[in-house]
Scaffold this motif. Structure first.
Motif, PDB file in Angstrom:
ATOM      1  N   GLY A  26      21.602  34.644  47.001  1.00 61.28           N
ATOM      2  CA  GLY A  26      21.156  33.742  45.945  1.00 61.28           C
ATOM      3  C   GLY A  26      21.443  32.298  46.294  1.00 61.28           C
ATOM      4  N   SER A  27      21.642  31.513  45.264  1.00 62.58           N
ATOM      5  CA  SER A  27      21.817  30.076  45.412  1.00 62.58           C
ATOM      6  C   SER A  27      23.280  29.738  45.726  1.00 62.58           C
ATOM      7  CB  SER A  27      21.384  29.373  44.117  1.00 62.58           C
ATOM      8  OG  SER A  27      21.519  27.989  44.236  1.00 62.58           O
ATOM      9  N   ILE A  28      23.684  30.056  46.929  1.00 63.22           N
ATOM     10  CA  ILE A  28      25.084  29.934  47.339  1.00 63.22           C
ATOM     11  C   ILE A  28      25.294  28.680  48.164  1.00 63.22           C
ATOM     12  CG2 ILE A  28      26.945  30.988  48.657  1.00 63.22           C
ATOM     13  CD1 ILE A  28      25.631  33.723  48.048  1.00 63.22           C
ATOM     14  N   PHE A  29      26.204  27.845  47.690  1.00 66.81           N
ATOM     15  CA  PHE A  29      26.638  26.694  48.494  1.00 66.81           C
ATOM     16  C   PHE A  29      27.824  27.102  49.361  1.00 66.81           C
ATOM     17  CE2 PHE A  29      27.298  22.413  49.741  1.00 66.81           C
ATOM     18  CZ  PHE A  29      28.652  22.134  49.652  1.00 66.81           C
ATOM     19  N   ARG A  30      28.804  27.691  48.724  1.00 62.08           N
ATOM     20  CA  ARG A  30      29.982  28.159  49.440  1.00 62.08           C
ATOM     21  C   ARG A  30      30.673  29.208  48.586  1.00 62.08           C
ATOM     22  NH1 ARG A  30      33.416  23.454  51.577  1.00 62.08           N
ATOM     23  NH2 ARG A  30      31.505  23.253  52.778  1.00 62.08           N
ATOM     24  N   ILE A  31      31.278  30.179  49.251  1.00 60.48           N
ATOM     25  CA  ILE A  31      32.050  31.199  48.547  1.00 60.48           C
ATOM     26  C   ILE A  31      33.526  30.970  48.805  1.00 60.48           C
ATOM     27  CG2 ILE A  31      32.490  33.656  48.241  1.00 60.48           C
ATOM     28  CD1 ILE A  31      29.675  34.225  49.158  1.00 60.48           C
ATOM     29  N   ASN A  32      34.283  30.887  47.745  1.00 57.57           N
ATOM     30  CA  ASN A  32      35.732  30.753  47.866  1.00 57.57           C
ATOM     31  C   ASN A  32      36.311  32.144  48.120  1.00 57.57           C
ATOM     32  OD1 ASN A  32      35.343  28.032  47.433  1.00 57.57           O
ATOM     33  ND2 ASN A  32      36.016  28.094  45.300  1.00 57.57           N
ATOM     34  N   ASP A  33      36.946  32.727  47.140  1.00 57.07           N
ATOM     35  CA  ASP A  33      37.533  34.046  47.304  1.00 57.07           C
ATOM     36  C   ASP A  33      36.485  35.144  47.154  1.00 57.07           C
ATOM     37  OD1 ASP A  33      40.840  33.571  45.766  1.00 57.07           O
ATOM     38  OD2 ASP A  33      39.835  32.647  47.478  1.00 57.07           O
ATOM     39  N   MET A  34      36.684  36.226  47.888  1.00 58.69           N
ATOM     40  CA  MET A  34      35.903  37.458  47.697  1.00 58.69           C
ATOM     41  C   MET A  34      36.911  38.600  47.594  1.00 58.69           C
ATOM     42  SD  MET A  34      32.665  37.123  50.307  1.00 58.69           S
ATOM     43  CE  MET A  34      31.575  38.152  49.310  1.00 58.69           C
ATOM     44  N   GLY A  35      36.541  39.608  46.836  1.00 58.68           N
ATOM     45  CA  GLY A  35      37.499  40.691  46.703  1.00 58.68           C
ATOM     46  C   GLY A  35      36.942  41.900  45.995  1.00 58.68           C
ATOM     47  N   TRP A  36      37.829  42.868  45.846  1.00 54.47           N
ATOM     48  CA  TRP A  36      37.490  44.130  45.195  1.00 54.47           C
ATOM     49  C   TRP A  36      38.485  44.397  44.065  1.00 54.47           C
ATOM     50  CZ3 TRP A  36      33.202  46.901  46.394  1.00 54.47           C
ATOM     51  CH2 TRP A  36      32.547  46.559  47.579  1.00 54.47           C
TER      52      TRP A  36
END
Length: 122
Positions: A26-36
């Motif tokens: 999608g409209s992603i500039f930057r992703i900080n944290d990712m997780g489960w």
């Protein structure tokens, strides 16, 4: 604006392994944290593992040494390798990402996937 799609859940016997994957688009500039995160029936949702943009990881005590989180910044994906699974790992697993979008590059918002079910049973 941002979609998270999980895959890889299923039924596994105790002691077995599964790998979950999540792709953000999608409209992603930057992703900080990712997780489960995961939620078992009758219980609150809890953090399983997370990884920030520079690769620092965090794990719930209950999964340390058994689960490993991986992130591919170029592909906007996060995976969770789950080994030595136990019946108490049975839950719906949700991918979460803190995303700065193209329209709000200064502010990180939480996005969630729809979840994938993991059942550990003999």
């Amino acid at each position: 604006q941002v979609q998270l799609v999980e895959s890889g859940g299923g039924l596994v016997q105790p002691g077995g392994s599964l790998r979950l994957s999540c792709a953000a688009s999608g409209s992603i500039f930057r992703i900080n944290d990712m997780g489960w995160h995961r939620q078992a029936p009758g219980k609150e949702r809890e953090l399983v593992a997370s990884v920030n943009s520079v690769g620092s990881t965090n794990y719930a005590d209950s999964v340390k040494g058994r689960f490993t989180i991986f992130r591919d910044n170029a592909k906007n994906t996060v995976s969770l390798q789950m080994n030595s699974l136990k019946p108490e790992d049975t839950a719906a697993y949700y991918c979460k990402a803190v995303v700065r979008t193209m329209t709000r590059p200064d502010y990180g918002m939480d996005y969630w996937g729809k979840g994938t079910l993991v059942t550990v049973s003999s």
